[in-house]
Design an enzyme around this catalytic site. Structure first.
Site, PDB file in Angstrom:
ATOM      1  CB  SER A 198      -0.858  -0.020   1.267  1.00 60.41           C
ATOM      2  OG  SER A 198      -1.454   1.234   1.461  1.00 60.41           O
ATOM      3  CE1 TYR A 234      -3.754  -1.995   5.172  1.00 59.49           C
ATOM      4  CE2 TYR A 234      -3.220   0.206   4.371  1.00 59.49           C
ATOM      5  CZ  TYR A 234      -3.527  -1.112   4.127  1.00 59.49           C
ATOM      6  OH  TYR A 234      -3.605  -1.563   2.825  1.00 59.49           O
ATOM      7  CE  LYS A 277      -1.661  -4.689   3.377  1.00 61.02           C
ATOM      8  NZ  LYS A 277      -1.844  -5.954   2.634  1.00 61.02           N
TER       9      LYS A 277
END
Ligand code: UDP
Length: 339
Positions: free
Chosen positions: A130, A153, A157
């Site tokens: 991402s 988040y 990742k």
């Protein structure tokens, strides 16, 4: 002389394990892989995905990607040659509230999947990463920019990326890490779209509001250091992103080596511009309320997409209006699905 349209050297077909293949981006990639002639086995726990979204031409196994024994068995019994790993938790503000849930789903389970990949000697690994691994940036973000994730988040990742790179260096595993910018739209043939309940993504929320599924929507922040004060994102059509995965797989199969690549168009739209396009396309002047900034949000995230384009990626749906139109058509279709 007979003319042929077949490429001279088509890459061999692969037997692909697609984790999270019943979800939004995984599901569109399943369609693109099948369209390209690959064999597909989906592994999904159906926590956010849907059984009906997996086509009959793919096999669905319901289970946890963090279950080492199950993954090894699936790889062995199906003769898996490539793994595409989509299964993840994906909502930035949720990750701020539940960091450990995100580290478990996105980092710990990726470690288990990689261990199974190595144990069963699968050669190709493609990972959904991402743009959230980058920090704030004033210009177009290239892959060389140092990672500086601003949310649990993004950090989860990035942890997974590090594990994949180190595993690729130590073992016979080629990898492609695809860093997605803001994914939107739906299958142009109407087979699939964003179906998540309680969606938080901007275009989906705006369309749901236009259709009266929500009484009002909120815009989070108008005091960002951007031209109109609203946050700017690079929206990419999910079908173009699915194509990028098929391309990445064919590069790995051809032995071009491992790589990390941005997936965006290199063009930013502010939240207000997006809302205005949704209003214009639907013809509905739905209610919008200004709200404070959302935790974990960045001001501007726009890709430098030169590398992906240099691989021969040619986006087919790179107009924001096309993305919104396809998403809108899907949202109306969704009413007829059991979900
Ligand atoms: N956004 C918004 N209202 C919403 C959903 C999103 O203003 O109901 C904003 C959000 O704050 C961000 C941008 O739209 O600036 C894109 O958010 P989204 O959740 O779609 O994707 P993200 O960039 O967080 O991955």
């Amino acid at each position: 002389m007979e003319l042929t349209t077949r490429p001279l050297n088509p890459p061999p077909k692969s037997t692909c394990l697609v984790t999270g293949g019943a979800g939004y981006i995984g599901g569109h990639t399943v369609l693109a892989l099948l369209d390209a002639g690959h064999e597909v086995i989906v592994l999904d726990d159906l926590s956010t995905g849907f059984r009906w979204s997996v086509p009959n031409t793919a096999k669905l196994i319901i289970g946890d990607v963090g279950d080492f024994d199950l993954v090894c068995r699936v790889i062995r019994t199906n003769g898996i040659t490539s793994i595409l790993h989509f299964a993840a938790k994906t909502v930035v503000p949720d990750s701020v509230r539940d960091p450990l849930g995100y580290y478990l789903a996105n980092a710990v389970k990726t470690q288990t999947l990689l261990a199974a990949t190595i144990s069963e000697k699968v050669g190709n690994f493609i990972f959904s990463s991402s743009a959230a691994i980058y920090g704030n940036s004033e210009s177009f973000v290239s892959e060389a920019q140092k990672a500086d994730p601003q949310s649990p988040y993004g950090r989860s990742k990035y942890m997974a990326e590090c594990m994949i790179e180190d595993t690729g260096a130590a073992h016979q595993m080629r990898y492609a890490i695809l860093r997605y910018f803001n994914v939107a739209g739906a299958d142009p043939k109407g087979r699939m779209g964003q179906s998540t309940k309680n969606a938080t993504h901007l275009i989906k929320v705006a369309i749901e509001t236009a259709l009266g599924k929500r009484p009002c929507m909120e815009i989070f922040g108008n005091d960002y250091p951007t031209p109109d004060g609203f946050a700017v994102r690079d929206y990419i059509h999910v079908a173009d992103l699915a194509d990028a995965h098929v391309l990445a797989l064919s590069r790995l199969q051809r032995g071009t080596g491992s790589f990390t690549v941005n997936c965006g168009y290199g063009r930013g739209y502010s939240v207000k511009e997006v809302v205005d396009i949704v209003k214009a396309l639907t013809g509905i002047d739905f209610k919008v309320r200004l709200a404070p900034r959302r935790a974990g949000d960045l001001a501007s995230v726009v890709a430098n997409s030169d590398q992906l384009r240099s691989f021969g990626w040619r986006p087919r749906f790179d107009e924001l209006s096309t993305m919104v139109r396809h998403a809108y058509q899907w949202e109306m279709e969704l009413a007829s699905k059991r979900h």
